[in-house]
Design a protein around this motif. Structure first.
Motif, PDB file in Angstrom:
ATOM      1  N   ASN A   1       0.817  -1.208   0.000  1.00 28.31           N
ATOM      2  CA  ASN A   1       0.000   0.000   0.000  1.00 28.31           C
ATOM      3  C   ASN A   1       0.850   1.256   0.000  1.00 28.31           C
ATOM      4  O   ASN A   1       1.878   1.322   0.669  1.00 28.31           O
TER       5      ASN A   1
ATOM      6  N   ARG B   1      -7.000   1.665   3.244  1.00 29.02           N
ATOM      7  CA  ARG B   1      -6.781   1.775   1.804  1.00 29.02           C
ATOM      8  C   ARG B   1      -6.581   0.406   1.164  1.00 29.02           C
ATOM      9  O   ARG B   1      -6.511   0.291  -0.046  1.00 29.02           O
ATOM     10  N   SER B   2      -6.472  -0.624   2.008  1.00 28.91           N
ATOM     11  CA  SER B   2      -6.336  -1.996   1.513  1.00 28.91           C
ATOM     12  C   SER B   2      -6.981  -2.930   2.523  1.00 28.91           C
ATOM     13  O   SER B   2      -6.313  -3.444   3.414  1.00 28.91           O
TER      14      SER B   2
ATOM     15  N   GLU C   1      -8.237  -3.001  -2.790  1.00 28.73           N
ATOM     16  CA  GLU C   1      -7.547  -1.722  -2.976  1.00 28.73           C
ATOM     17  C   GLU C   1      -8.283  -0.862  -4.000  1.00 28.73           C
ATOM     18  O   GLU C   1      -8.438   0.351  -3.823  1.00 28.73           O
TER      19      GLU C   1
END
Length: 611
Positions: free
Chosen positions: A437, A445-446, A474
């Motif tokens: 990431n 974010r992931s 993602e």
């Protein structure tokens, strides 16, 4: 003609001495459609406005408050904004999302983003509304918690103004300081330190205009439908117990990081569990602005008062540091809020320091796992940057570089950002997501842990299915963080890209579809990576701490959870292939034009028109 939900311009605020000036940076439809808003548009703005090689804490470093086309609509959870800058903790692109009235008022100043540069001569605040920009000194606010500063600013300027403020840690340059508003925090990556380096205590915004949508009746109908679905089973856990419901569940499947990732179960977990706290201490539920879910759960504190508790702050200040007394964890969380520091980085850095102290690598014999008083003392030292706090205020990666003795091997960070509450060895899709990431060790974010816990793949044996899961989560996060919608809605959507396109169409008037949004997701993810490559990141950064790759975890089932460097590298290689990257993690030059990226500083923004 500007699309619905947008103004077609960002406001660039240059602070210098005792004044601030605002200039308009025009944003054409191609950029807005290509990056949407929030994290996506913030990434584009950093490419445009961040001079290569600029230190994150230098006056020239931009700090962007970025809105989205959905802000100000009746769509539930849409009152969110992103703060985007180069992180003083990682040196890389970072972003943090938050929900509050600041999002609505900020957008209704007439801008899709507000970007701040420069430095004031004395501690000051920037005020932005439809009439323009001004700088006001506020030396009397020095050292105040963000919440107290907001109260003082409301009394001074009036209730029509909304503040995003820093606490004393931001003023003192703690590299994981936060920006706060309405009791919520843009928490990760040290964005509060970036604002503090500009000698700004807060940015204030006041609404003064409206943002038209393309089809108001259709937007209202979509909002009614989404609100109704938000009360369904997909959000039940958040409504009933909040994110803290994860604690016992993660403990049961050996994925609750404990004592600086030396274990994945915690004997004292039940004392900190939502189920027990809800019965003994639960006092209220609350919602973010424009949210129908109401995931916030507020608990009574020893000695009076109350505290909002989430899984991540309980994990980081509880099991991660071996602390099981809820009063200590509550007090530590409150102290982080008062100082204005990220609970995940604070807990991770202190847990690392506790292990260093026990190994004799750090001269702080009082700093021991399980000691709540030591935890609170360490937080105070970080906030004041005194004693060992001066070292810990830099984060675990930098501190390990100073302490040495092999302590970098157990520093709980990726790219300088401390790990959240997910054990990579027992969640191997998540392990890949954390490694690659752009923000560093990150669960927002992931969110590949969703796939690990779905039962559809073997979470203890990473491979190609884990790569596909990491890429897919993602991509979904990239769109949700740019539109912007709360992640707690993700289970509401059965065909997310189709349904998100259906929300965007009546707001913007674009004929956007699912395929376009998938391409947008890939563009945003790749643009972040390009920024970081230009900032000096390499494929060597796409990894995990050595502890996770060398030391198996023994599980109650008798099976060992092992994640080797070879397994992780194979997944990283698969991720690169899926993203169209070469073996060094770099994009094909032929793919760069599709990113629509500008050259940094191609021209100065033009003066803003107050009208």
């Amino acid at each position: 003609m500007v699309a619905g939900g947008y103004f077609g311009r960002a406001l660039v605020v240059d602070v210098g001495g005792s004044t601030a000036t605002g200039t308009a940076l025009e944003l054409d439809d191609r950029v807005l459609r290509g990056y949407l808003g929030g994290v996506g548009l913030g990434t584009w703005l950093l490419h445009r406005l961040a001079p290569p090689g600029t230190d994150p804490l230098a006056p020239a470093a931009p700090l962007a408050f970025v809105f989205s086309p959905l802000v100000g609509t009746p769509l539930t959870t849409s009152a969110k904004f992103a703060v985007v800058a180069r992180s003083p903790l990682t040196g890389l692109l970072t972003d943090a999302l938050a929900s509050s009235r600041f999002a609505i008022a900020g957008k209704l100043t007439g801008h899709d983003a507000i970007v701040v540069r420069g430095r004031a001569d004395e501690l000051s605040v920037v005020l932005v509304d439809a009439d323009g920009v001004r700088l006001e000194p506020c030396p009397e606010l020095a050292g105040l918690p963000a919440a107290d500063a907001e109260t003082a600013l409301t009394a001074r300027f009036g209730r029509g103004w909304n503040s995003a403020a820093i606490g004393p840690a931001g003023e003192r340059g703690v590299r994981f300081a936060t920006i706060s508003h309405d009791g919520r925090h843009a928490g990760r990556g040290g964005l509060g330190a970036v604002l503090g380096a500009k000698n700004l205590k807060a940015v204030l915004v006041r609404a003064g205009t409206k943002a038209a949508v393309a089809d108001a009746p259709a937007v209202l109908a979509a909002a009614r439908d989404l609100r109704e679905r938000s009360f369904g089973p997909a959000t039940k856990k958040y409504r009933e117990l909040g994110t803290l419901a994860n604690l016992l569940a993660f403990n049961a499947v050996s994925t609750l990081p404990t004592r600086n990732f030396t274990a994945a179960t915690f004997d004292g977990a039940h004392r900190l569990a939502a189920e027990e706290l809800h019965e003994l201490r639960g006092v209220a539920r609350n919602s973010c602005a424009s949210c129908s879910i109401g995931c916030e759960h507020i608990y009574s504190r020893k000695g009076g008062g109350s505290q909002r508790m989430e899984y991540e702050n309980v994990f980081a200040l509880g099991p991660m540091c071996g602390v099981s007394d809820p009063d200590d964890v509550f007090a530590a969380s409150a102290r982080c809020d008062e100082l204005g520091i990220d609970t995940i980085s604070a807990g991770g850095t202190i847990a690392w320091a506790m292990e260093c102290a026990e190994r004799g690598l750090l001269d702080a014999p009082w700093l021991r796992f399980g000691d709540g008083a030591a935890l609170l003392r360490a937080l105070d030292l970080i906030g004041s940057r005194s004693g060992v706090g001066e070292l810990l205020a830099q984060g675990s990666r930098h501190a390990a570089g100073v302490v040495g003795g092999g302590s970098i091997d157990f520093a709980p960070q990726v790219k300088g950002l401390e790990l959240p509450g997910y054990e990579p060895r027992t969640l191997q899709a998540m392990a890949l997501g954390l490694a690659v990431n752009s923000r560093g060790a990150d669960h927002n974010r992931s969110g590949a842990y969703e796939a690990d816990l779905s039962g559809e793949l073997d979470r203890l044996d990473g491979g190609d299915p884990h790569v596909a899961a990491a890429v897919a989560t993602e991509d979904r996060a990239a769109v949700m963080d740019s539109m912007i919608l709360c992640k707690f809605l993700r289970g509401v959507f059965t065909e997310p890209f189709d349904e998100w396109a259906a929300l965007l169409r009546p707001v913007t008037g674009w004929d956007v579809d699912a395929d376009e949004l998938r391409a947008t997701a890939r563009r945003i993810v790749l643009a972040k990576r390009v920024f970081n490559l230009r900032a000096g990141a390499t494929a060597a950064d796409d990894t995990l701490p050595a502890r996770m790759l060398r030391t198996p975890l023994q599980l109650a089932s008798g099976r060992a959870a092992t994640l080797t460097a070879t397994t992780l590298q194979a997944m990283v290689d698969g991720y690169y292939r899926a993203r169209g990257l070469d073996a060094a993690g770099r994009p094909d030059p032929a793919a760069l034009p599709d990113l629509l990226l500008p050259d940094p500083h191609p021209a100065d923004p033009q003066p803003a028109d107050p009208a």
